[in-house]
Every structure is written in structure tokens, then in C-alpha cells.
Motif scaffolding. Structure first.
Motif, PDB file in Angstrom:
ATOM      1  N   GLY C 116       2.783 -42.363   1.491  1.00 19.45           N
ATOM      2  CA  GLY C 116       1.722 -42.745   0.575  1.00 19.45           C
ATOM      3  C   GLY C 116       0.422 -42.083   0.973  1.00 19.45           C
ATOM      4  N   ILE C 117      -0.297 -41.554  -0.011  1.00 17.60           N
ATOM      5  CA  ILE C 117      -1.555 -40.848   0.270  1.00 17.60           C
ATOM      6  C   ILE C 117      -2.622 -41.316  -0.699  1.00 17.60           C
ATOM      7  CG2 ILE C 117      -2.688 -38.586   0.374  1.00 17.60           C
ATOM      8  CD1 ILE C 117      -0.118 -37.358   1.258  1.00 17.60           C
ATOM      9  N   SER C 118      -3.841 -41.454  -0.179  1.00 15.18           N
ATOM     10  CA  SER C 118      -4.986 -41.808  -1.003  1.00 15.18           C
ATOM     11  C   SER C 118      -6.216 -41.097  -0.474  1.00 15.18           C
ATOM     12  CB  SER C 118      -5.208 -43.325  -0.960  1.00 15.18           C
ATOM     13  OG  SER C 118      -6.351 -43.687  -1.704  1.00 15.18           O
ATOM     14  N   GLY C 119      -7.071 -40.634  -1.391  1.00 16.78           N
ATOM     15  CA  GLY C 119      -8.297 -39.980  -0.944  1.00 16.78           C
ATOM     16  C   GLY C 119      -8.899 -39.086  -2.006  1.00 16.78           C
ATOM     17  N   ASP C 120      -8.034 -38.369  -2.724  1.00 20.95           N
ATOM     18  CA  ASP C 120      -8.529 -37.475  -3.773  1.00 20.95           C
ATOM     19  C   ASP C 120      -7.956 -37.975  -5.100  1.00 20.95           C
ATOM     20  OD1 ASP C 120      -8.842 -34.811  -5.370  1.00 20.95           O
ATOM     21  OD2 ASP C 120      -9.843 -34.409  -3.456  1.00 20.95           O
ATOM     22  N   LEU C 121      -7.975 -37.138  -6.133  1.00 20.63           N
ATOM     23  CA  LEU C 121      -7.313 -37.495  -7.384  1.00 20.63           C
ATOM     24  C   LEU C 121      -5.844 -37.773  -7.096  1.00 20.63           C
ATOM     25  CD1 LEU C 121      -8.859 -34.766  -9.716  1.00 20.63           C
ATOM     26  CD2 LEU C 121      -9.539 -37.178  -9.487  1.00 20.63           C
ATOM     27  N   SER C 122      -5.254 -38.706  -7.822  1.00 19.72           N
ATOM     28  CA  SER C 122      -3.896 -39.121  -7.471  1.00 19.72           C
ATOM     29  C   SER C 122      -2.897 -37.971  -7.622  1.00 19.72           C
ATOM     30  CB  SER C 122      -3.486 -40.348  -8.278  1.00 19.72           C
ATOM     31  OG  SER C 122      -3.528 -40.086  -9.647  1.00 19.72           O
ATOM     32  N   ASP C 123      -3.127 -37.063  -8.549  1.00 18.30           N
ATOM     33  CA  ASP C 123      -2.227 -35.904  -8.656  1.00 18.30           C
ATOM     34  C   ASP C 123      -2.290 -35.056  -7.387  1.00 18.30           C
ATOM     35  OD1 ASP C 123      -1.450 -36.645 -11.161  1.00 18.30           O
ATOM     36  OD2 ASP C 123      -2.582 -35.097 -12.230  1.00 18.30           O
ATOM     37  N   MET C 124      -3.478 -34.925  -6.836  1.00 16.37           N
ATOM     38  CA  MET C 124      -3.649 -34.163  -5.598  1.00 16.37           C
ATOM     39  C   MET C 124      -3.005 -34.907  -4.419  1.00 16.37           C
ATOM     40  SD  MET C 124      -5.176 -31.411  -6.521  1.00 16.37           S
ATOM     41  CE  MET C 124      -4.151 -31.576  -8.000  1.00 16.37           C
TER      42      MET C 124
END
Lengths: 142, 142, 142, 142
Positions: C116-124
Motif C-alpha cells: 500500500g502506498i500513499s503520498g501522491d496522486l493515487s494513480d502514481m
């Protein structure tokens, strides 16, 4: 120095794992949090149980919550067990009363984060936390 | 063998109930969870109280959380009661310190799930958990 | 291949950060969890906000909870917003309906963990999750 | 008839799985709860995601919480989405607004328990719940 950087956090974890290997400890979970108790980095070695994250975090964030090491919180349970137990439901990440959670301070003694470790005996967990903090050139709360 | 299958889970429960009948125990609640503490199967015999599910799950998932049987967690309360109590708020399914929660391991000793039982004396609950695991041809953590 | 190892988890995170640098993204938080949604590793880059851990974990663990990527969960909100919202209180780590949470599968298509990743636009965020999984030689759920 | 017995609960689950096989559905999680929403039995087929228990329980216990099927709760979201969402934090097992949760009633129309299923499309989940209730010779709320 006002915060623990991402690089420092991974150095702390690597230093803790090195110490654990030297001492032939069981697999560890090691967390580094910022001054607000928010996770910067965490790693769990193969074979560590699923709860190591919550235990490590509850030591680190719990230390910041009260402003003292999780060892001192453990010591506090001798005379104030009910008080310590009462913290769990109100502290966002709980308060785990066992050595292994150490506050990291700046030159003025202000908290800039904390390290929490769980996996072996709590004395061993704490030795690794101190080793990790030293490996990153940072200062543990006295 | 890397996970407990649905068939194995129902065999474990049937084996535990057979043991309970042999020992003329009170009605039991028996849960089987995967390595992450998620329920694969649960059954509660007629007459068992409403909380048996949470008790059985707190034994099984709590065992996985710490990486040891719920009997060992119960033993730990003799010297570290406040530590054990502190786990409840941070463990997703709680940690119930009473015998009857047993980790199931693969050939390498890695956890592949756990069994938790509640209903009679905790020693009896544990005997049924071990019988159930054996009935399915699986291995309890030593 | 039945579980994501500690080494693979750190490789996934490094691969995700490399992709983020290539794309000049904002600072990221990247989590790798096991099949039960328990954290193996997490890292947050300098400047990422404090909630990145919960967002990344809610994408990864939420994907495992429903058995689909967090992008598909986001798509589901178009017609079933209330259903998706209802999951938050019952999922141990919540369910975050935004791309960036990807299930990792074994050769049989069974989940062995998630990223799971969060930080930029969700597509990125999602592009980095896929890059991290590929960097570790693992397979994203199709 | 004032409660669902253990035998009836396992018959309901077997009946639901038979229906799922007939319809070639995805792997299901099926829960049977008593009138108080407490679990009597649950089974998860191989390959079903980890959250199926919470989803099935949130349909069954949520139906009892409001006194109507989870399909009717789903229908209610069209005009009262915020109301339905507000139930999650106050209902012990949440309220999942999607078909598949059916109340079981006695001859007087009083609730004696409920069945909840999650795994395939919600219409299919519900068909299996009704088939399971019928297999046990019990009556679904009209």
C-alpha cells in the motif's frame, strides 16, 4: 536537529538488527516514530509474530505519551498497575509497559521521536534500541 | 502445508467436540483461524454462552499475536500482569490469558494458524484444542 | 513462495521509492503487509504527512479484506458508496478506497500479502506499488 | 422453536455451500448468529478473502440490529445514506448495507437468529442464505 529523518530511521533499524545478530536474539520488530508517535519506519524479521508491530509501537509511542522510557513505565507498574492499565484505551497506540521503548532527544533534551523494539526479552529489546540510536549518531533520553 | 484448509478447519472442530464429549465437558466454542488471525471456522455447542466466540478468538489470535500458546501467556501474568493487560487494547482481537489457544505450525515451525477453545476449565479447553489439531493430522507448536 | 520475506519487503519499498524518484513524485509512505494484513515493513519519506501510514495500510489491508485492489474498491464507490463506507468500522485497519493498494499473489493466485502506498496522486501511488512488486520479482494480482 | 441450534446452524451453512456450488459462485463466508447477533457457526471456503467474516457478520447482525434484511438496508441507502453510515460505529458488529443478511423467524414472526453471507455478488449471497435457511427447515423473515 528537530526531527528524525528517513535515512536516520533506516539506520536505527539496521543498527538494532546488527545488535540483535551479535546477541543471537530471536527475530525482532523495530519501529521508529516521530515526536508525535507517527511511524517513520518499521521492519519485522522473518519468524517474528504478527503482533510485534503493535508491541514495538506501543513501547515507542507509549514512551512519548508519558515522556519516559517504556522501562520506567514498566517499573511504575509495581506500585501503580491500575494507572498504567488505564492508559491503554486512551493512548492512540496503547502503552506497553516493558523495556524496549526509548525516546530520542535533541541537544536541548526535547523529544524528536522514539524507537520501540519487541521480539526477545525486553532487556535485550532495549539494548538493541540503544544500539540503533547510537548507530545513527542520535541521543537517547537519559 | 502453508495454510489450514476449510476441510482441515472443520475436522479440527469435530475432533475437539469428540474430545469434549469423551471428557463430558460443558458446551464449547471452538475457533480455527489462519496465520493472520482471521476466522476460517467457528462452532458453538448448544448452551455455550454468547461470549465464547470472543474468548476462543482472543485465545487463538492472541497466541499468534505473541507467538506462544495462551497457556504461556497465562503463565506470564504471574510476574507481568500489567504487561499482559496492556495487550488488549492494541491486539485486534484482544489477548485472552488462559489455556486453550494453540498455534498450528508447518514443518519449518512457522505458524500457519491457530485454534482457540472456550467453555470448560481452560486445561480441558486446551486438551480439546490439541485433540482437534491431531485429528486433522496437523502439528501444534511445541 | 508462500510468504513475503523481510528481504523482499525492503526490496519492494526500495523499488517503489526508485519509481517515485523517476516520476518526481511527492514524498511517499510505503507499507508491505503479510497475507493477514500485518505489517512486515513500512517507510515514510521526509516531508510525507503523519497519516501516510494509516492511508497506506488502509489500502493494503483493505485490499486483502475484500480480495481486490484498492483501485477496484474505489471504482465500487461510484455505485455503492455507502457499502464501501460501511467497511471502515468492521475492517481492523479500515478500507481506503483509492488506488495504491495491490495484492501480491503466489503461483496459484492465492494472496501472500499486499503493498500500500500513499503520498501522491493515487494513480502514481499505484504505479510505484507495481514497480516495487516487480523489483522484488513478485506477482501482482491480475 | 425459540433458537437456532448448533445442528441447524451447520445445516444452514452446508445448504448455503451446496447452493453456491450449484451456481458456481466464488468462495463464500457464511455465518449463523443467534437472536442477539452472537456467532453460532461460521465457515469460510478456501480462497475467500480475510474480511468475509466481518462482512457476513455485519450483514447478519446488522439485519437484526435494524430488524430487516440487509437488502432492505441497502435499499434504504438510496435516500438515507448518511443514516446507514452512522450505524457502523454504534452497532457492535457494524451494519453492512448489501443483500445477503437474512433474519430467521419463528412461527410468531419473532427473530430467532440470522444468516449472513459474503463472497460473490450480493444477490447470489442472498440466494445462498435463503437456500441454507430452507435446508434447515427454518423460516426467513418475509
Amino acid at each position: 536537529m528537530t526531527r528524525i529523518t528517513h535515512d536516520q530511521a533506516t539506520t536505527i533499524i539496521a543498527g538494532a538488527f546488527t545488535k540483535g545478530a551479535e546477541l543471537s536474539l530471536k527475530p525482532l520488530g523495530v519501529v521508529v516514530v516521530d515526536a508525535g508517535g507517527h511511524v517513520i519506519a518499521y521492519q519485522r524479521q522473518d519468524g517474528a509474530s504478527t503482533g510485534r508491530f503493535q508491541l514495538a509501537l506501543g513501547k515507542a509511542a507509549g514512551a512519548l505519551f508519558l515522556g519516559m522510557s517504556s522501562r520506567k513505565i514498566a517499573d511504575m507498574t509495581a506500585e501503580r498497575a491500575t494507572f498504567v492499565t488505564s492508559l491503554g484505551p486512551v493512548a492512540p497506540a496503547g502503552v506497553i509497559p516493558a523495556a524496549g521503548g526509548i525516546i530520542v532527544v535533541d541537544a536541548d533534551g526535547m523529544a524528536i521521536g522514539a524507537v520501540g523494539i519487541s521480539g526477545d526479552l525486553s532487556d535485550m529489546d532495549e539494548a538493541c534500541a540503544l544500539a540503533g540510536i547510537a548507530a545513527a549518531g542520535l541521543t537517547a533520553q537519559g
